[in-house]
Each structure stands twice: as structure tokens, then as C-alpha cells.
Scaffold this active site. Structure first.
Site, mmCIF file in Angstrom:
data_model
loop_
_atom_site.group_PDB
_atom_site.id
_atom_site.type_symbol
_atom_site.label_atom_id
_atom_site.label_comp_id
_atom_site.label_asym_id
_atom_site.label_seq_id
_atom_site.Cartn_x
_atom_site.Cartn_y
_atom_site.Cartn_z
ATOM 1 N N VAL A 30 -2.645 12.188 -20.474
ATOM 2 C CA VAL A 30 -2.477 11.360 -20.162
ATOM 3 C C VAL A 30 -2.033 9.847 -20.861
ATOM 4 C CG1 VAL A 30 -4.132 10.062 -18.282
ATOM 5 C CG2 VAL A 30 -4.284 12.476 -17.818
ATOM 6 N N LYS A 88 6.244 1.003 -5.686
ATOM 7 C CA LYS A 88 7.541 0.516 -4.377
ATOM 8 C C LYS A 88 8.034 -0.258 -5.255
ATOM 9 C CE LYS A 88 4.126 0.971 -2.964
ATOM 10 N NZ LYS A 88 2.803 1.294 -3.263
ATOM 11 N N VAL A 115 6.282 5.029 -0.194
ATOM 12 C CA VAL A 115 5.663 4.013 1.295
ATOM 13 C C VAL A 115 5.583 4.664 1.716
ATOM 14 C CG1 VAL A 115 7.327 3.152 2.856
ATOM 15 C CG2 VAL A 115 7.645 3.217 0.733
ATOM 16 N N GLU A 173 -3.740 -3.915 -3.760
ATOM 17 C CA GLU A 173 -3.239 -3.682 -5.328
ATOM 18 C C GLU A 173 -3.919 -4.082 -6.165
ATOM 19 O OE1 GLU A 173 0.346 -2.193 -5.897
ATOM 20 O OE2 GLU A 173 -0.333 -1.266 -3.804
ATOM 21 N N LYS A 188 8.928 -1.669 0.582
ATOM 22 C CA LYS A 188 9.435 -0.410 1.643
ATOM 23 C C LYS A 188 9.921 -0.031 1.936
ATOM 24 C CE LYS A 188 3.962 0.432 0.343
ATOM 25 N NZ LYS A 188 2.039 0.111 1.062
ATOM 26 N N GLY A 285 -4.804 4.850 -0.647
ATOM 27 C CA GLY A 285 -5.941 5.430 -0.930
ATOM 28 C C GLY A 285 -6.218 6.149 -1.716
#
Ligand code: HSE
Length: 373
Positions: A30, A88, A115, A173, A188, A285
Site C-alpha cells: 500500500v 473518473k 461512474v 470528493e 462521469k 461511499g
């Protein structure tokens, strides 16, 4: 599959959690700038060490934003690694570059979560266009805006309070301007239109108006006339012309869009054989979005890449006419059809002319009336 996961925020953490119990997909490293430790993965601040790790075959980009996400994704593709991203803005901005590059390098590039969060929208759109011509895409594509508008409509909340709640729930965001000014929806619908129509839209010609100027009085005005406001995207392909835009839109109470609650999205395609199909689910979410990222990983394991025939650059024609609710500014008197309290309803006017007018009247709020006026 051994994954190098870039970012450990809302989506990255969700991907880690969902894959933790799987034997076939392992988050091996990570990249995270914060000092965290994880039981099953190495945490590093050094992307280059992940890139150089030959045991990592797939990069999952969950950082958001354009930079350094773009540089990292490009380097990963060039190094022959598959890429899965939910970003996106990245895919939309660098569509012309990343899709052909992935094809040229023979790697898989998937972005189903870019999207609609957890909705099977892009994956189904890609399947759909294998079999039919798609004439229209669009709908409610931003969970944050839907949460705000729904809270204002159903609960009577003010705009600021509703936005704060959406942020606290992890829907917005990092910079909520991207959501409320419609930029997220703009990305999107451009991405969806490119995939649906097999083109690369001239993005500078796609107008966008968000919801930041809506007031509680506007919402009361809509209710009094039997309407609900939603932020809606539209992409239409007709006779070789492409009409694409994002704007607040009024739906009659009984229309499906009017009933979409909280952070849910309702995204629709119209195809020559399937007719109208709508896709409904949580558009934002942690776990809904991470779910679609992991679905992409499983698709890669099954040998299914996100293959998009690269499209030619095309221009946008928004000369189609709609009727608009307008509050504020100075609209030409001969174009006014009705008054709704302190607002007006226009006669049919072109989408491009209203968005151009709004630039000269930046304090005004506009919303199109859905359907024929
Ligand atoms: N901020 C986005 C939304 C997240 O609210 O829909 C999912 O793209």
C-alpha cells in the site's frame, strides 16, 4: 493477483477490507503517505518500490485527483502492470492517452467504479454496446448532490447543513466544489458518452452547471408546482451529432428520478434493442465504490479486460431546446413563458444559449424542466 494499492482513504481502505478474506486477490503493498501499519500488507511511501516489484501484477489507484495519480498510472501501464482505478477525473482527462497506451502495452485497464460508485453501470454499458447502438446515457450520477438535494427536499435542511452531512458520511470528493459545481458529474457523463458512443468528446464543449446556488426558497417553489430538483447529466447521439451537458433538472413528483433518495444514483441508457434501461444503487461511499473496484480485479482474473475501442475526437452540439426555471439575473422578456413567484419559466431555449447566458449572470440559478415543454 498481487495488488499495489495506491491510496488508503475512503476507497482504498474499502478495497483492503473486502479483499482481506480472499485467497485469489491479495493487497501486497500500500502506498500511503501517512504512518500506518497493516497486518497483511507492506505500507510504503515509495511508489517506485511498488513499480519495481515484479510480483505485483496489478495497480489499484485509489488516490483520487490528477497528480500524481496520472504519473503513477502511466508508469504502471508502461511497466506492463494492469490498472484498476475509480478515478473518473483521471480517466476522463487522460482518456485519449491512457486507453490507447493500455491497448498498445497489452495490459488491462478497468474503471467500473469511476461512474456510479457501486452500480454495475460502466461494466454493463460496455457489454451493451457490443450488441446494440446506444442513443442516450445519463441521469443522477453524483451521490453528494443527490444527498444534498434530497435532504433539502424531504427534510427541509439548508444547503450548507446538507453538504456538511454528505461530507461527514464520506460521499463528497476531497474538494466538495467538484461535486456541487457538477464537475464530478461532468467527468462521469463524458466518460460514459465516450464509452457508449465510441467517441472522444471535445470536453471543452460540454457545459456544466451545478447546484451551489440553489436555495431553500427554490426548493419550496419547486414543491409548490409539483417538482423535485436533481443534478442530471445528458449524453445524446443522434444522426452523427452529440449533445452532452450537465445541469439541475426538475422532475415531476411521480417520475422515477424524483424519488431517488440520499446518496443513490439512477443512471439510464437508451439502446436500439434494449430500449430504456436504468441502473440504481449507491453512487458513493466506501464499500459500494470498493465493491466495484474489487469486481474489476475479479474480471481481470477471469481474463476480462475493459476493452474500449478508441474513438475519434468529436465536437458537441447543444442547440437542442428546453424550458428552464430561472431565478435571478436578467432574462430577455420575450423569452419568458410564465412566472413562478420570484422566478421565471422560459419558452423553449437552447441548452447552449442558457449556459452562455449564465456566464453573464453568475448569481442566477437555473434548472431545466425535464421532457418536452
Ligand atoms: N463524490 C462522488 C459522489 C463520489 O458524490 O458521487 C463517487 O464518484
Amino acid at each position: 493477483m498481487r495488488i499495489g494499492l495506491l491510496g488508503f482513504g475512503v476507497v482504498g481502505r474499502g478495497v483492503y477490507d473486502i479483499t482481506a478474506a480472499r485467497d485469489d486477490i491479495k493487497v501486497a503493498k500500500v502506498v500511503c503517505l501517512e504512518d500506518i501499519s497493516l497486518p497483511d500488507a507492506e505500507v510504503t511511501k515509495d511508489f517506485q518500490s511498488v513499480l519495481a516489484d515484479q510480483s505485483i501484477d496489478t495497480i489499484v489507484e485509489a488516490m483520487g485527483g490528477l497528480h500524481p495519480a496520472y504519473e503513477f498510472v502511466r508508469a504502471a501501464i508502461e511497466a506492463g502492470k494492469n490498472v484498476v482505478t475509480s478515478n473518473k477525473a483521471l480517466v476522463c482527462t487522460y482518456y485519449d492517452e491512457l486507453i490507447p497506451l493500455a491497448e498498445a502495452k497489452g495490459v488491462q485497464f478497468r474503471c467500473a467504479a469511476a461512474v456510479g460508485g457501486g452500480i454495475c453501470w460502466l461494466s454493463e454499458l460496455e457489454r451493451s454496446r457490443r450488441v446494440q447502438k446506444i442513443m442516450q446515457v445519463g441521469g443522477i450520477m453524483n451521490g453528494t448532490c443527490n444527498y444534498i438535494l434530497d435532504s433539502m427536499t424531504r427534510l427541509g435542511l439548508g444547503y450548507d447543513e446538507a453538504l456538511k452531512q454528505a461530507q461527514a458520511l464520506g460521499y463528497a470528493e476531497a474538494n466538495p466544489t467538484t461535486d456541487v459545481e457538477g464537475i464530478d458529474t461532468w467527468h462521469k457523463v463524458i466518460l460514459s458518452s465516450n464509452i457508449a458512443f465510441g467517441v472522444s468528446l471535445d470536453t471543452a464543449q460540454v457545459p456544466v452547471t451545478g447546484i451551489s446556488r440553489i436555495t431553500a426558497e427554490d426548493v419550496e417553489n419547486f414543491k409548490a408546482h409539483g417538482y423535485v430538483c436533481k443534478l442530471v447529466s445528458t449524453g445524446i447521439a443522434k444522426d452523427g451529432a452529440y449533445s452532452v451537458y450537465v445541469q439541475p433538472t426538475l422532475f415531476e413528483n411521480t417520475e422515477p428520478e424524483a424519488t431517488i433518495p440520499t446518496n443513490y444514483n439512477l443512471i439510464t441508457l437508451v439502446g436500439e434493442h434494449s430500449g430504456r434501461q436504468s441502473f440504481y444503487g449507491q453512487g458513493a461511499g466506501r464499500y459500494p465504490t470498493a465493491y466495484n473496484v474489487v469486481q474489476d480485479c475479479v474480471d481481470l482474473l477471469c481474463g476480462k479486460g475493459f476493452y474500449v475501442p478508441y474513438g475519434e475526437k468529436v465536437s458537441v452540439d447543444n442547440s437542442a431546446k428546453l424550458c428552464y426555471y430561472i431565478r435571478g439575473g436578467s432574462f430577455p422578456a420575450d423569452q419568458i413563458a410564465q412566472h413562478w413567484g420570484n422566478a421565471i419559466i422560459t419558452k423553449p431555449v437552447s441548452v447552449e444559449s442558457v449556459h452562455a447566458w449564465l456566464k453573464e449572470n453568475p448569481d442566477a440559478f437555473i434548472a431545466a424542466l425535464n421532457g418536452v415543454c
